[in-house]
Design an enzyme around this catalytic site. Structure first.
Site, PDB file in Angstrom:
ATOM      1  N   HIS A 273       0.816  -1.228   0.000  1.00  0.00           N
ATOM      2  CA  HIS A 273       0.000   0.000   0.000  1.00  0.00           C
ATOM      3  C   HIS A 273       0.847   1.274   0.000  1.00  0.00           C
ATOM      4  O   HIS A 273       0.316   2.368  -0.195  1.00  0.00           O
ATOM      5  CB  HIS A 273      -0.982  -0.006   1.185  1.00  0.00           C
ATOM      6  N   SER A 415       4.223   2.306   8.257  1.00  0.00           N
ATOM      7  CA  SER A 415       3.805   1.324   7.258  1.00  0.00           C
ATOM      8  C   SER A 415       4.992   0.740   6.503  1.00  0.00           C
ATOM      9  O   SER A 415       5.922   1.461   6.136  1.00  0.00           O
ATOM     10  CB  SER A 415       2.865   1.972   6.246  1.00  0.00           C
ATOM     11  N   GLY A 416       4.948  -0.568   6.270  1.00  0.00           N
ATOM     12  CA  GLY A 416       6.025  -1.230   5.541  1.00  0.00           C
ATOM     13  C   GLY A 416       7.197  -1.618   6.404  1.00  0.00           C
ATOM     14  O   GLY A 416       8.079  -2.364   5.970  1.00  0.00           O
TER      15      GLY A 416
END
Length: 466
Positions: A273, A415-416
């Site tokens: 994403h 994120s990630g």
């Protein structure tokens, strides 16, 4: 009256005789030669003043050059964040038109260096399994088989580890069959054939009912996940990159977008994403590694971004991607890959995890200037998928970690990034920060992409993009 006149003194004609009559050397005047004019000796003060002027001039030039270089850098960053340069046509197009499926540059230049997707429909034939990292090979007809130590050589160790990716000082050891988990004790087993050291391991074996040596192969392929010493994320504390050297910052236009994890000197695991919207053009991305404090300077270029082809943005499922650096990082104290977990890692609920990143310190807050860490427990899958938590939104490709009462959690900007677990003197990448409702809310723990479920995809992508 007699006027008395003054006496007249006769002046002799100018003599051309030399002053020293003993040397009768005739001096012939030479045209163009003149006596050097007399000048006053420079004082120490004058010399210091001149040196000061030279130094000030040099400093001024250096400062001006620095300003110009800095201005040029930020102007380039600004242009790169807004436009894509078509080299063949020598023109700029809006960055949103790059990687949109339409050829806006001559020859489709703007559609070449873009993110790609990859879906695996095969089984990667080599893996490590259980907490003991037992080597297994796959046969389409018979499935997975544990590899006996029978006739195993150092060359086989090299070959198997090369198939599994990042290799540095690979080593093998034996695990007696009676110490394996119950489902593995009775086989099936296989063993390498003699003189097959350089043959891919899954092609170099033959079936065995039992292991003659009484043990199976356990592999340690690299120095991944090892750090020299041993929580802000929501409720976390300051961290040092030397303790989490696989953590990287993924940036676009000098801005931190997501976190990521080095799993080899050239490959980064992150979340799919992170590449939504107009972030699909490769040249926009930089991977900054080895920094505790957020920095926008430097960083590695990227020549591949491969997103899982099954990624479902609406359901947050298969939320994983790989980035390949244009050139490998130099492994060191502040830059080192984390270990991929073995299959059937067997982590129990409440196992201690660590999550790191530069994300928001609070919901709707700001990115942290320094790396943060937090210790959180793994949450049982049945609890996380219960109606009072996330219900049916949790799939097999997801795991949850955190506290049901909230307070400690990953947040935007994390994120990630990595969710890791420490065991057997190594850190293993268990999850990738994926999604959650808010940050640190009660009964809304963080949800992570389950790396163990993605091993087949990760290994296949790396093998097909050497």
């Amino acid at each position: 009256m007699t006027i008395k006149l003054p006496a007249i003194t006769q002046v002799p004609e100018e003599s051309i005789a030399p002053l020293n009559p003993r040397h009768q050397v005739q001096v012939v005047p030479r045209p163009g030669r003149h006596r050097r004019p007399m000048t006053a000796t420079k004082t120490q003060k004058d010399k210091a003043s001149k040196a000061k002027k030279v130094l000030l001039t040099a400093l001024t030039v250096v400062v001006l050059l620095g300003i110009l270089v800095t201005a040029g850098y930020f102007i380039k960053q600004l242009i790169d964040s807004k436009y894509f340069f078509c080299k063949s046509a020598v023109k700029f197009i809006p960055i949103d038109q790059a990687c949109d499926g339409k050829n806006d540059c001559a020859g489709g230049e703007d559609e070449i260096t873009c993110l790609s997707t990859f879906t695996v429909n095969t089984t990667f034939p080599v893996r490590l399994t259980s907490a003991r990292h037992v080597l297994q090979v796959y046969n389409p007809g018979q499935g997975w088989r544990s590899v006996c130590r029978d006739d195993w050589t150092e060359q086989h160790t090299q070959t198997a580890c090369k198939q599994l990716g990042y290799t540095n000082n690979p080593q093998s050891s034996g695990v007696t069959v009676d110490k394996l988990i119950p489902s593995m004790k009775t086989g099936p087993f296989t063993a390498v054939r003699p003189m097959t050291g350089t043959t891919p391991i899954h092609e170099a074996t033959m079936d065995r009912a039992v292991c003659r040596s009484g043990s199976v192969v356990s592999l340690s392929c690299s120095d991944c996940g090892q750090v020299g010493s041993q929580d802000r994320i929501i409720g976390g504390t300051d961290a040092f990159i030397e303790d989490w050297p696989w953590q990287v910052s993924l940036q676009v236009g000098g801005n931190h977008v997501c976190g990521g994890s080095l799993v080899s000197p050239r490959w980064v695991v992150t979340a799919a994403h992170c590449f939504s919207g107009s972030k699909k053009e490769l040249s926009r991305w930089r991977v900054v590694s080895g920094r505790t404090y957020m920095s926008t300077l430097g960083g590695s270029y990227v020549d591949r971004i491969i997103m899982n082809g099954n990624y479902d943005a609406a359901q947050n499922d298969y939320d994983i991607a790989l980035m390949r650096l244009s050139s490998p990082i130099t492994v060191g104290v502040a830059r080192k890959p984390v270990c991929l977990p073995p299959k059937a890692f067997g982590l129990a609920a409440k196992s201690t995890m660590a999550v790191t990143g530069w994300g928001y310190l609070e919901e709707n807050g700001k990115v942290s200037p320094s790396l943060q860490k937090a210790s959180i427990p793994l949450i049982d899958q049945s609890v996380c998928s219960s109606p009072i938590v996330y219900g049916s939104a949790i799939t097999q490709r997801m795991i949850c970690a955190g506290f049901m009462e909230g307070k400690v959690d990953a947040c935007q900007g994390d994120s990630g990034g990595p969710l890791v677990h420490f065991t057997s003197s190594r850190w293993h990448l268990v999850g990738v920060v994926s999604w959650g409702v808010g940050c640190g809310r009660e009964r809304r723990p963080g949800v992570y992409c389950n790396v163990e479920e993605m091993l087949n995809w990760i290994n296949t992508v790396i093998e097909k993009n050497p």
